[in-house]
Design an enzyme around this catalytic site. Structure first.
Site, short mmCIF file in Angstrom:
data_model
loop_
_atom_site.label_atom_id
_atom_site.label_comp_id
_atom_site.label_asym_id
_atom_site.label_seq_id
_atom_site.Cartn_x
_atom_site.Cartn_y
_atom_site.Cartn_z
N PHE A 1 -29.58 -77.09 -12.30
CA PHE A 1 -29.54 -75.61 -12.84
C PHE A 1 -29.18 -74.71 -11.49
CE2 PHE A 1 -32.65 -71.88 -13.18
CZ PHE A 1 -32.04 -71.31 -13.95
N GLN A 2 -28.51 -73.66 -11.82
CA GLN A 2 -28.05 -72.64 -10.95
C GLN A 2 -27.32 -73.34 -9.73
OE1 GLN A 2 -31.37 -69.68 -10.43
NE2 GLN A 2 -30.42 -68.51 -12.30
N GLU B 1 -26.97 -58.25 -6.44
CA GLU B 1 -26.59 -58.62 -5.26
C GLU B 1 -25.43 -57.99 -4.66
OE1 GLU B 1 -27.32 -60.52 -7.89
OE2 GLU B 1 -28.99 -61.92 -7.41
N LYS C 1 -32.88 -75.79 -0.93
CA LYS C 1 -34.30 -75.35 -1.06
C LYS C 1 -35.03 -76.46 -0.18
CE LYS C 1 -37.65 -74.19 -4.42
NZ LYS C 1 -37.89 -74.11 -5.71
N MET D 1 -7.51 -42.46 -10.23
CA MET D 1 -6.29 -42.99 -9.16
C MET D 1 -5.16 -43.67 -10.10
SD MET D 1 -4.76 -43.00 -6.60
CE MET D 1 -5.46 -42.42 -5.02
C1 LIG Z 1 -13.80 -53.26 -8.59
C2 LIG Z 1 -12.49 -52.50 -8.90
N1 LIG Z 1 -11.85 -52.45 -10.09
C3 LIG Z 1 -10.87 -51.66 -10.21
C4 LIG Z 1 -10.04 -50.98 -8.94
C5 LIG Z 1 -8.88 -50.48 -9.38
N2 LIG Z 1 -9.02 -48.93 -9.35
C6 LIG Z 1 -8.69 -48.21 -8.11
S1 LIG Z 1 -8.94 -46.77 -8.08
C7 LIG Z 1 -9.68 -46.66 -9.81
C8 LIG Z 1 -10.19 -45.76 -10.35
C9 LIG Z 1 -11.47 -45.05 -9.70
O1 LIG Z 1 -12.01 -44.16 -10.68
P1 LIG Z 1 -13.08 -43.22 -10.12
O2 LIG Z 1 -14.25 -43.82 -9.46
O3 LIG Z 1 -13.51 -42.32 -11.36
O4 LIG Z 1 -12.38 -42.36 -9.11
P2 LIG Z 1 -11.35 -41.27 -9.18
O5 LIG Z 1 -9.87 -41.97 -8.83
O6 LIG Z 1 -11.45 -40.75 -10.76
O7 LIG Z 1 -11.49 -40.14 -8.22
C10 LIG Z 1 -9.45 -48.07 -10.23
C11 LIG Z 1 -9.81 -48.56 -11.55
C12 LIG Z 1 -10.71 -51.14 -7.91
N3 LIG Z 1 -10.01 -50.60 -6.94
N4 LIG Z 1 -11.88 -51.72 -7.75
#
Ligand SMILES: Cc1ncc(C[n+]2csc(CCOP(=O)(O)OP(=O)(O)O)c2C)c(N)n1
Ligand SMILES: [Mg+2]
Lengths: 166, 567
Positions: free
Chosen positions: B114-115, B52, B164, B471
């Site tokens: 349920f749900q 979803e 529903k 990051m």
């Molecule tokens: C759903 C979610 N969980 C955690 C984060 C925190 N976060 C921001 S950037 C990042 C790393 C992203 O890794 P990747 O997709 O491999 O990109 P890269 O920075 O390596 O280019 C994280 C964990 C987020 N923004 N969104």
């Protein structure tokens, strides 16, 4: 520290389930405590009126007013801080008494134009209406006696003259 | 008299279709079966997703690239809660979207059936508005109102929860459906006094900068903005969401401001005497500490949402209303000033502090992105995930049109890239859609590869594999003394094999010298989706960088020269 002032807000809202939650969330999100809250039907059944008292700094409150007005179910929200408006509150005091103190209590209630709404062997229940400050003054007067219960409705208000409230 | 009857679900789909909705994204379940049943022979096209969350980002990407709302339809309970991340993402970025959630039958609501989940209660803080349909006769009014609210003013997601028994109930198709929204004002009238004040401030400025935000794109104000800029010669910096609202290739464009903005955009803001924000909300990734943000500059704020005025930054002038209408009115009051020396100054910053990266040695994500942008051209549609690759894409992709740059800004939702690209391709079948994704982000929603394949969507996925949550690693490297915790993506799958498991063509590039060749081959690939895995330098960091909580003046333009620790 930002200056905290008391705000009295009136809202005209749609009379629908969930509206109160939406309004309350605007306050909760900023960690604002609601001091009092009154909700009741407006003249037309499609709408409700809310009166909310809250304490906080001007800047945050003006942001929250904009957020309240942004809610689809809020027709209007107005902050009356610093305005001269008609305001009333009702309080019920249940006081423990002896035959000796009862007369004294009733006399004081009379000075505040209170009404006796219930009386028991050793209790008297009084109704005080007026500005919230009046209720607080009466509260102070009753402190030497044993206040068993105190219930306040919260403040309702209305703008003076032709001015509309919210 | 014979009255024409339909189920509330069918009537709802008819209203959506008449209102210009073409696609429904989602996964069915017990409490939404009546709605899916009505979809069986309906002209609305159902896109079955694998999760979803994917459905919400697809609807989001569809809306961002077309300007038109689309619909997510899921079941109650877990189906509904799975949409919350996507609703937040849409809310933060002002995206029109309708989320229709099935609900337990009316007598069971509140009884832990349920749900059953209180999805209204859970979503209050992240929707523009929401409805529970209790009377089937209200369905057509509610759907019209919901679309109206989602698409007008500052757009946003609207949730409609339908028990529903209500969706299955028979209703008269001719029922009157007057909208009833006394508390909703779509767009406030523009105040001419404020507009004149804005013009006076702009006319008097010696070093003005325009901060162009998402509002410019949402209100189709690009043309009006261009006229203002051409007349006044004011340089423009575009926010992450405003990218494309003013062409990146224009000589007066400064690119992205803020945390990972260009040095010249940030220097221009720091030295400016007037900042004109148009549909940008002074986000903390740009302003840092509001009290210290460009204190020498006066500020003007154009915004359709009164809540944004003074929320972060006190402004000298606020024009509330639609950005395009405001700019079209504004132009008559503007008198070109003498900005030559200001623009010369900016040009010299552009020369002295260009965005740069190393082209030799290990393959860099920036290299692929820059090359991709050159090959694909400024008309390409680029969707991104969240992380370093997103910032590099924002820096190096040249976008010349609004609605061609799709990225989760306010929420920064990892996993947004692939599904938003799917939505974008459905909205714009003739455009080439590129999804620039991170190895971490991609793994949050890659189940939607199936959705891309079965719908034969020729999206091109460029996966930046640095085997890190890059990051976060960058922050740990710069501000936490290299204590790398929870960022190593050891155990990544073989992404080419993964793609081929979905019947998707894979390309892998490891060397700088192969970038062009591989990208060309991928661009020429014309048999459905393809995936380009770029195995990139693991320890690269995004610069320039303004550390969180610092001012723009404290921007670090180039990587500090300290020994690099190998993890
Ligand atoms: C759903 C979610 N969980 C955690 C984060 C925190 N976060 C921001 S950037 C990042 C790393 C992203 O890794 P990747 O997709 O491999 O990109 P890269 O920075 O390596 O280019 C994280 C964990 C987020 N923004 N969104
Ligand atoms: Mg990564």
């Amino acid at each position: 520290m930002k200056k905290a002032i008391k705000h009295t807000i009136s809202l005209l809202v749609s009379n629908k389930p969930g509206v109160l939650t939406r309004v309350a969330l605007v306050f909760a999100r900023r960690g604002f405590n609601i001091d009092s809250l009154v909700v009741s039907k407006a003249q037309t059944p499609a709408f409700s009126r809310m009166n909310i008292e809250a304490t906080g700094d001007e800047r945050t409150l003006s942001l929250m007013m904009a957020q309240l007005n942004r809610l689809v179910d809020v027709i209007r929200a107005v902050d009356h801080a610093g305005e001269d408006v008609v305001q009333r509150e009702l309080a019920l005091f249940k006081i423990k008494c002896t035959p000796r103190t009862r007369t004294e209590i009733l006399q004081m209630a009379d000075t505040f134009r209170g009404q006796t709404v219930d009386m028991g062997d050793d209790t008297v229940t009084l109704q005080i209406t007026g500005k919230s400050t009046k209720i607080e003054a009466f509260h102070t007067m009753m402190k030497p006696f044993e206040i068993m219960e105190l219930v306040r409705t919260g403040k309702v208000l209305m703008s003076r003259g032709r001015e509309s409230t919210a | 008299m014979i009255r024409k009857m339909k189920t509330a679900a069918e009537l709802m789909l008819d209203v959506l279709h008449q209102s210009g909705v073409s696609h429904v994204f989602g996964i069915p379940g017990g409490n939404s079966i009546p709605i899916y049943d009505a979809l069986t022979h309906h002209p609305l096209q159902l896109i079955l997703t694998r999760h979803e969350q994917g459905a919400t980002h697809m609807a989001d990407g569809f809306a961002r690239t077309s300007g038109k709302p689309s619909v997510v339809c899921v079941t109650s309970g877990p189906g509904a809660t799975n949409t919350l991340t996507g609703i937040l993402t849409a809310m933060m970025d002002s995206i029109p979207m309708l989320i229709i959630t099935g609900q337990s039958i009316t007598p069971n609501i509140g009884l832990d059936a349920f749900q059953e989940a209180d999805v209204m209660g859970m979503s209050f803080p992240v929707v523009k508005h929401s409805y529970r349909v209790s009377d089937p006769q209200d369905i057509s009014r509610i759907i019209r109102e919901a679309l109206h609210i989602a698409t007008t003013g500052r757009p946003g997601p609207v949730l409609v929860d339908i028990p529903k028994d209500v969706s299955a109930a028979m209703v008269n198709v001719d029922i009157e459906c007057e909208q009833d929204l006394p508390g909703y004002q779509a767009a406030p009238e523009i105040n001419i006094g404020e507009l004149e004040l804005a013009a006076n401030l702009i006319n008097a400025a010696h070093r003005p900068v325009i901060l162009s935000g998402h509002g410019v794109i949402l209100s189709d104000a690009s043309k009006a903005l261009m006229e203002v800029v051409e007349k006044m010669r004011i340089p423009v910096t575009t926010t992450l969401l405003g990218k494309g609202g003013f062409p990146d290739t224009h000589e007066l464009c400064l690119g992205l401001p803020g945390m990972h903005g260009t040095a010249y955009a940030n220097k221009a803001l720091c030295e400016s005497d007037l900042i004109v924000s148009i549909g940008a909300r002074w986000d903390d990734r740009i302003t840092g500490i509001p009290e210290k943000f460009c204190t020498n500059a006066r500020k003007i704020h154009f915004d359709i949402d009164p809540v944004e005025i003074g929320k972060i930054i006190p402004v000298d002038c606020a024009v509330i209303g639609d950005a395009r209408m405001a700019l079209e009115e504004l132009i008559a009051y503007l008198k070109p000033g003498e900005l030559k020396s200001w623009n010369n100054r900016i040009r010299s910053w552009k020369r002295s502090f260009p965005l740069k990266y190393r082209k030799e040695g290990k393959l860099r994500a920036q290299h692929i992105i820059e090359e991709l942008s050159k090959l694909a051209g400024p008309e390409a549609v680029v969707c991104t995930d969240v992380g370093q690759h997103q910032m590099w894409a924002a820096q190096f992709v040249k976008t010349d049109k609004g609605k061609n740059w799709i990225s989760s800004g306010g929420a920064g939702t990892m996993g947004f890239g692939l599904p938003s690209a799917i939505g974008a391709q459905l909205a714009r079948p003739d455009a080439t859609i590129y999804a620039i994704v991170g190895d971490g982000s991609f793994q949050m929603t890659f189940c939607e590869l199936a959705t891309a394949t079965i719908n034969k969507l020729p999206i091109k996925i460029i996966l930046m594999n640095n085997r890190y949550l890059g990051m976060v690693r960058q922050w740990q490297h710069l501000f936490y003394d290299n204590r790398f915790t929870g960022v190593d993506l050891v155990g990544n799958p073989d992404f080419i094999k993964l793609a081929s498991a979905y019947n998707i063509k894979g390309f892998r590039v490891k060397r700088s010298s192969d970038v062009r060749k591989t990208l060309k081959a991928a661009i020429d690939w014309n048999d459905g989706p393809c995936l380009i895995e770029a195995v990139v330098e693991q320890h690269d960091n995004v610069f320039p960088m303004v550390p969180a909580g610092a001012t723009l003046e404290e921007m670090i333009i180039e990587p500090p020269k300290r020994p690099r620790v190998v993890s």
